[in-house]
Design a protein around this motif. Structure first.
Motif, PDB file in Angstrom:
ATOM      1  N   TYR A 250     -10.921 -11.184  12.159  1.00  0.00           N
ATOM      2  CA  TYR A 250     -10.070 -10.140  11.595  1.00  0.00           C
ATOM      3  C   TYR A 250      -9.747  -9.006  12.582  1.00  0.00           C
ATOM      4  O   TYR A 250      -9.097  -8.034  12.196  1.00  0.00           O
ATOM      5  CB  TYR A 250     -10.646  -9.566  10.287  1.00  0.00           C
ATOM      6  N   ILE A 287      -0.783  -7.682   6.543  1.00  0.00           N
ATOM      7  CA  ILE A 287      -2.128  -7.148   6.757  1.00  0.00           C
ATOM      8  C   ILE A 287      -2.137  -5.653   7.055  1.00  0.00           C
ATOM      9  O   ILE A 287      -3.180  -5.078   7.287  1.00  0.00           O
ATOM     10  CB  ILE A 287      -2.928  -7.955   7.806  1.00  0.00           C
ATOM     11  N   GLY A 320      -1.489  -5.825  -0.228  1.00  0.00           N
ATOM     12  CA  GLY A 320      -0.942  -4.645  -0.901  1.00  0.00           C
ATOM     13  C   GLY A 320      -0.479  -4.885  -2.327  1.00  0.00           C
ATOM     14  O   GLY A 320       0.272  -4.087  -2.879  1.00  0.00           O
ATOM     15  N   SER A 353      -8.166  -7.323  -2.057  1.00  0.00           N
ATOM     16  CA  SER A 353      -9.108  -6.245  -2.404  1.00  0.00           C
ATOM     17  C   SER A 353      -9.128  -5.937  -3.900  1.00  0.00           C
ATOM     18  O   SER A 353     -10.194  -5.763  -4.503  1.00  0.00           O
ATOM     19  CB  SER A 353      -8.722  -4.967  -1.648  1.00  0.00           C
ATOM     20  N   GLY A 463     -10.461 -17.470  13.322  1.00  0.00           N
ATOM     21  CA  GLY A 463     -10.070 -17.432  14.736  1.00  0.00           C
ATOM     22  C   GLY A 463     -11.045 -18.073  15.697  1.00  0.00           C
ATOM     23  O   GLY A 463     -10.863 -17.984  16.912  1.00  0.00           O
ATOM     24  N   GLY A 489     -10.897 -21.085  10.745  1.00  0.00           N
ATOM     25  CA  GLY A 489     -11.674 -21.869  11.715  1.00  0.00           C
ATOM     26  C   GLY A 489     -10.999 -23.121  12.239  1.00  0.00           C
ATOM     27  O   GLY A 489     -11.524 -23.761  13.159  1.00  0.00           O
TER      28      GLY A 489
HETATM   29  O1  1PR Z   1      -6.524  -6.657   0.161  1.00  0.00           O
HETATM   30  O2  1PR Z   1      -4.784  -7.451  -1.387  1.00  0.00           O
HETATM   31  O3  1PR Z   1      -4.198  -5.908   0.438  1.00  0.00           O
HETATM   32  O4  1PR Z   1      -4.787  -8.271   0.884  1.00  0.00           O
HETATM   33  C1  1PR Z   1      -4.912  -8.222   2.267  1.00  0.00           C
HETATM   34  C2  1PR Z   1      -4.770  -9.630   2.758  1.00  0.00           C
HETATM   35  O5  1PR Z   1      -4.670  -9.596   4.167  1.00  0.00           O
HETATM   36  C3  1PR Z   1      -5.965 -10.498   2.407  1.00  0.00           C
HETATM   37  O6  1PR Z   1      -5.480 -11.769   2.029  1.00  0.00           O
HETATM   38  C4  1PR Z   1      -6.751 -10.605   3.710  1.00  0.00           C
HETATM   39  O7  1PR Z   1      -7.298 -11.899   3.847  1.00  0.00           O
HETATM   40  C5  1PR Z   1      -5.669 -10.391   4.747  1.00  0.00           C
HETATM   41  N1  1PR Z   1      -6.153  -9.658   5.940  1.00  0.00           N
HETATM   42  C6  1PR Z   1      -6.451  -8.340   5.980  1.00  0.00           C
HETATM   43  N2  1PR Z   1      -6.807  -8.010   7.245  1.00  0.00           N
HETATM   44  C7  1PR Z   1      -6.715  -9.122   7.982  1.00  0.00           C
HETATM   45  C8  1PR Z   1      -6.994  -9.214   9.414  1.00  0.00           C
HETATM   46  O8  1PR Z   1      -6.944 -10.285   9.999  1.00  0.00           O
HETATM   47  N3  1PR Z   1      -7.308  -8.096  10.046  1.00  0.00           N
HETATM   48  N4  1PR Z   1      -6.079 -11.414   7.513  1.00  0.00           N
HETATM   49  C9  1PR Z   1      -6.299 -10.162   7.151  1.00  0.00           C
HETATM   50  C10 1PR Z   1      -6.908 -12.422   7.226  1.00  0.00           C
HETATM   51  C11 1PR Z   1      -6.044 -14.450   6.987  1.00  0.00           C
HETATM   52  C12 1PR Z   1      -6.685 -15.694   7.128  1.00  0.00           C
HETATM   53  C13 1PR Z   1      -6.405 -16.441   8.407  1.00  0.00           C
HETATM   54  C14 1PR Z   1      -7.383 -17.562   8.372  1.00  0.00           C
HETATM   55  C15 1PR Z   1      -7.054 -18.680   9.295  1.00  0.00           C
HETATM   56  N5  1PR Z   1      -6.447 -13.517   7.880  1.00  0.00           N
HETATM   57  O9  1PR Z   1      -6.083 -16.424   6.046  1.00  0.00           O
HETATM   58  O10 1PR Z   1      -5.061 -16.790   8.369  1.00  0.00           O
HETATM   59  O11 1PR Z   1      -8.670 -17.036   8.632  1.00  0.00           O
HETATM   60  O12 1PR Z   1      -7.183 -18.288  10.611  1.00  0.00           O
HETATM   61  P1  1PR Z   1      -7.489 -19.351  11.756  1.00  0.00           P
HETATM   62  O13 1PR Z   1      -6.895 -20.656  11.299  1.00  0.00           O
HETATM   63  O14 1PR Z   1      -6.769 -18.841  12.969  1.00  0.00           O
HETATM   64  O15 1PR Z   1      -8.956 -19.383  11.908  1.00  0.00           O
HETATM   65  P2  1PR Z   1      -5.106  -6.998  -0.009  1.00  0.00           P
END
Ligand code: 1PR
Length: 540
Positions: A250, A287, A320, A353, A463, A489
């Protein structure tokens, strides 16, 4: 351009249907009153959501007699999803509400003891007689919990031709046609080229359209395919441009102090690229919340509008989705925000969230539903299938199950001090705040509230390219019946094979693997086909 009349009674993502109709060369005229139905030559009744709600809406606006007359006169009519269901006599979803009864059969719920419900994803519409461009070897996008069970001869005796699909051991009706009427349980506007072909054949009035598909006697593998989803995390970078980014656990900034937000490309272009590679769905996660922007100008609304013009598979938007206050001080509910996204081309909204907070309140109230949560309100208005909960868990290691009251997993990858167990703590605010709620508590609570699907991330794996957290996926799958999308992953096609063969996940999602150009969605699907999985192949 020739026109088609579309009856919109607030049925969710109508924009995609309009885009699909325009893509095949027709323009839409909106039906605004029952009198408009009488003027219509071709009429389309789309639909998602609740059988009873849909019929009540149509009934109170006076549409039912006009629809009945149109269909019984043999005029061109297409019903989609709940727009199919209303033609039947009734549904166990709302036993007190009568359907139009034009087709004599009733709907019941899929059995969820052995499989996930809703039935979400790509399945067949196979028939021994091709009609309206349907091909027995194509796959179409379905999303529903109630179905018309297929009883051989029942609908045929009423003059309908039937195309069927199989989910587990249940065979159900995927589409029926008679004269100029085509009604489909699947969504043609979300079924890629296979669906556009069906839509065009209907609009052209080409009921016997021959498509060059398989000979109808060819064996067809029926069943729900495994879904491969491409996920785009989108945010504004330091120069204010909207970019696709990707974090490691993240953290989306380049390594080193003051690193820039990683910029991996433009959201609309990348979504189109993944669609053309065969992605079964595309998910956008906003995000950052673009806090200084009026809600109606949210940049993701425009991203969806543009994407839905060229991408004809389901689109999910997250980030959001919660009650908020607009820049001018007006209160805006999560339902209103979701509505804006649906009108802009989204099929599902993903809640992060806010779902955790709602779950905590649900337990504090002794597992009582308040009816006021975003999940309950959105699923009531648009159906369970429209609500995804995105879970951002991270491992908390313990030496023994007695060390915690949370549901634990015995892990094959022990903690830093050799701990043999872990529980998965839910986080909020993009992983920045860890809560004393575990992933089982969360997913069971949101299932009770009406969530249709779980997007199961894993911060420890995000990641890392080291494969999905199989223990987490098994843990959650065994606790709920709604579908699960495994996420975080994926580093190579073998990781998709692994997650589908070792867990019961319904879908698997990749982000970095695709954005960094290491593998294409096509390569992942080719590998899955090679290993014997049923997968939707992209059709040009
Ligand atoms: O809390 O309702 O506002 O939603 C925020 C949304 O944004 C959530 O779905 C949360 O998972 C996502 N999010 C918030 N911060 C981050 C960040 O990366 N800093 N992204 C984030 C999460 C999403 C994953 C990613 C997988 C696959 N990343 O779905 O795409 O882990 O990654 P990989 O294949 O590269 O390993 P709200």
């Amino acid at each position: 351009m020739p026109t088609v009349h579309l009856l919109d009674y607030v049925a969710g993502n109508i924009r995609s249907l309009v885009n699909a109709i325009e893509k095949v060369g027709y323009t839409v005229e909106w039906v605004k009153s029952p009198e408009d139905v009488e003027k219509a030559d071709r009429l389309i009744l789309p639909g998602v959501g609740h059988f009873g709600h849909c019929l009540n809406q149509l009934s109170s606006a006076g549409y039912l007699p006009a629809i009945r007359k149109h269909v019984q006169a043999g005029k061109p009519f297409m019903g989609i999803c709940v727009g199919l269901q209303v033609l039947f006599e009734g549904s166990s979803e709302a036993p007190e509400v009568a359907g139009l009864g034009i087709i004599k059969a009733t709907l019941d719920r899929f059995d969820d003891t052995t499989k996930s419900v809703p039935h979400i994803g790509w399945n067949s519409a196979a028939s021994d007689k091709e009609f309206f461009g349907l091909r027995s070897d194509s796959k179409y996008y379905y999303v529903h919990s109630y179905k018309v069970p297929y009883v051989k001869g029942q609908l045929e005796a009423q003059g309908w031709s039937v195309a069927t699909a199989r989910y587990g051991d249940e065979e159900f009706v995927g589409a029926v046609m008679k004269d100029n009427a085509l009604i489909t349980q699947f969504h043609p506007e979300k079924s890629g080229m296979a669906g556009l072909r069906v839509l065009k054949a209907f609009l052209d009035g080409d009921a016997t359209s021959s498509t060059g598909g398989v000979s109808t006697s060819a064996p067809v593998t029926e069943g729900l395919t495994k879904r491969v989803i491409a996920c785009l995390d989108v945010r504004a970078n330091d120069s204010g441009d909207l970019v696709v980014t990707k974090g490691d656990q993240y953290d989306v900034r380049e390594k080193g102090s003051g690193g820039d937000v990683r910029n991996l490309g433009k959201p609309v272009e990348m979504a189109k690229k993944y669609y053309e590679q065969g992605a079964d769905e595309v998910t956008f996660l906003n995000i950052t919340s673009f806090r200084d922007c009026p809600v109606a100008d949210l940049p993701m609304l425009e991203v969806l509008r543009q994407t839905s013009k060229t991408v004809f598979v389901p689109l999910t938007i997250g980030g959001g989705i919660r009650d908020t206050v607009d820049t001018d001080g007006t209160k805006v509910s999560a339902l209103q925000i979701a509505t804006m996204y649906f009108k802009s081309g989204a099929d599902k909204v993903s809640i992060g969230s806010d779902a955790v907070t709602a779950a905590e309140e649900y337990y504090a109230a002794g597992k009582k539903l308040s009816g006021k949560t975003a999940i309950e309100q959105i699923s009531k208005a648009y159906g369970n299938q429209a609500v995804v909960v995105s879970v951002d868990p991270k491992r908390i290691y313990v030496s023994s199950p007695e060390e915690t009251t949370h549901s634990v997993v015995k892990t094959s990858t022990p903690g830093p001090n050799g701990e043999g167990y872990c529980w998965y703590a839910c986080t909020i605010k993009g992983g920045r705040e860890t809560r004393d709620t575990d992933v089982i508590q969360l997913t069971q609570a949101v299932e009770a509230m009406g969530t249709g699907e779980i997007l199961l991330n894993c911060i420890d794996k995000d990641g890392t390219n080291s494969g999905f957290d199989l223990e987490l996926i098994d843990h959650v799958k065994s606790a709920i019946t709604i579908p699960v999308i495994a996420s975080s992953g994926a580093g190579n096609p073998g990781h998709f094979t692994e997650v589908f063969s070792k867990t019961k996940t319904d879908a698997a999602l990749g982000a970095g693997i695709f954005h960094r150009g290491e593998y294409t969605v096509t390569q992942v699907k080719d590998e899955l086909i090679d290993k014997g999985f049923m997968i939707r192949q992209f059709e040009d």
